[in-house]
Design a protein around this motif. Sequence first.
Motif, short mmCIF file in Angstrom:
data_model
loop_
_atom_site.label_atom_id
_atom_site.label_comp_id
_atom_site.label_asym_id
_atom_site.label_seq_id
_atom_site.Cartn_x
_atom_site.Cartn_y
_atom_site.Cartn_z
N SER A 4 -7.61 -4.34 -13.55
CA SER A 4 -8.80 -4.99 -13.60
C SER A 4 -8.70 -5.65 -12.31
CB SER A 4 -9.17 -6.07 -14.71
OG SER A 4 -7.84 -6.88 -15.31
N ASP A 5 -8.31 -6.97 -11.68
CA ASP A 5 -8.36 -7.90 -10.67
C ASP A 5 -8.82 -7.51 -9.80
OD1 ASP A 5 -6.63 -9.71 -12.76
OD2 ASP A 5 -4.75 -8.76 -11.63
N GLU A 6 -10.54 -7.71 -9.29
CA GLU A 6 -11.22 -6.94 -8.87
C GLU A 6 -11.37 -7.78 -7.68
OE1 GLU A 6 -15.53 -4.72 -8.72
OE2 GLU A 6 -15.67 -7.00 -9.31
N SER A 8 -13.06 -10.16 -4.53
CA SER A 8 -14.82 -10.36 -4.47
C SER A 8 -14.79 -10.06 -3.27
CB SER A 8 -15.17 -12.08 -4.44
OG SER A 8 -14.24 -12.67 -2.88
N GLU A 9 -16.57 -9.47 -2.51
CA GLU A 9 -16.63 -9.21 -1.08
C GLU A 9 -15.87 -10.26 0.18
OE1 GLU A 9 -19.63 -7.36 2.16
OE2 GLU A 9 -20.00 -7.65 -0.06
N ASN A 170 -3.49 -0.38 -11.28
CA ASN A 170 -3.45 -0.17 -9.66
C ASN A 170 -2.21 -0.88 -9.74
OD1 ASN A 170 -6.37 -0.86 -8.38
ND2 ASN A 170 -6.66 -1.92 -10.68
N HIS A 219 -3.77 -1.43 -5.86
CA HIS A 219 -4.59 -2.63 -5.55
C HIS A 219 -4.95 -3.33 -3.74
CE1 HIS A 219 -6.25 -6.55 -5.73
NE2 HIS A 219 -6.61 -6.25 -7.69
N THR A 242 -8.08 2.92 -5.38
CA THR A 242 -8.20 3.02 -7.59
C THR A 242 -9.85 3.91 -7.17
OG1 THR A 242 -6.49 1.88 -7.48
CG2 THR A 242 -8.22 1.90 -9.51
N SER A 245 -13.59 1.07 -8.13
CA SER A 245 -12.61 0.20 -6.52
C SER A 245 -12.34 -1.37 -6.83
CB SER A 245 -13.96 0.53 -5.75
OG SER A 245 -13.16 -1.15 -4.33
N ALA A 246 -10.91 -1.57 -7.03
CA ALA A 246 -10.76 -2.80 -6.86
C ALA A 246 -11.70 -4.33 -6.29
CB ALA A 246 -8.67 -2.63 -7.19
N ALA A 247 -12.89 -3.18 -5.45
CA ALA A 247 -12.76 -4.60 -4.67
C ALA A 247 -14.56 -4.43 -3.99
CB ALA A 247 -12.53 -4.71 -3.19
N ARG A 248 -15.09 -5.44 -4.79
CA ARG A 248 -16.75 -5.70 -4.92
C ARG A 248 -17.44 -4.95 -3.79
NH1 ARG A 248 -18.20 -11.14 -7.24
NH2 ARG A 248 -16.08 -9.99 -9.40
#
Length: 310
Positions: A4-6, A8-9, A170, A219, A242, A245-248
């Motif tokens: 997890s650990d997304e 934010s933009e 990740n 990640h 990944t 995606s791990a980035a919003r």
Amino acid sequence: MRTSDELSEADFRSLYRRLRGIAPGGANRRGALDTITEEQVLAAVREVRSGRAVSLAAPVNTRTEPDDADPAQHRLTAPPGGRPSSEGLEFARDRFAMNIHGDVDSHIDALCHVIYDGTLHGGIPAADALTPDGAGVLSIDLADDGIVGRGVLLDIPRLHGVSWLEPGSNVTAEDLVCAEARQGLRVGRGDILLVRVGHRRRREELGPWDTANARAGLHPTAMEFLAERGVAVLGGDGNNDTAPSAARGIAFPVHVLAIHAMGLHLLDYLRFEDLAPICAREGRWSFLCVIAPLRLPAATGSPVNPLAIL
């Protein structure tokens, strides 16, 4: 290893700006390739002990699969109908075509491959650089003379005692540091860093799957490790990114950070299943690495068959 650990933009853009500022290829039109000096190449040659060469590429896929809706095409063009005559001279000929940036075949991404906020690496306006005839700058031409240096393989599944990382996992900077320590080496400036997630072994044992929506990779924050160490090239047995995606809001954050911010050529969908057991058996994870893209003028990438020479 995280699932997890997304980011934010806003956090992703902050990371992007930080890496662009500290990465050795961040302001260089050749990107990070210039971190490989002639002295480092000579040092990499001294890594060779047995002279054994191992391919890091997978066989080219020519079948429609769940992860390859647009497979490479290969057909015999002569002799007609594939039936040679019983007399005289003939030549067997064939034709080959590939979607270079697919999700199965081993390839290298050029620095013109990623467009972010309308620009290419170094802030070059993409609209000025890209035409129907190809890329006017930052194409795979930058690697016409090949990429030669010290290759380093970090085996993340081995670190965690598994055969592969499950899709969605990740690889973190902590994983990379721990793999270094476990394998007894240190990644340094100008190295060709290869990160195994076990994608190929999973595919070979369980069969192909929809990797566009589910795959293991790095990640985005792991890219700080590469920037701080001054890595020259990044390669993986998956896509390096990944999925999910791990980035919003950013589908391929590692591609954006590596290619666009840091000037790193990426090697996607390599195969380490021959190399990793040799490295484990011999207790050494560094070697001479030779990468020779095709000379495709103005191309955004190339099929590739990298070699590890031990």
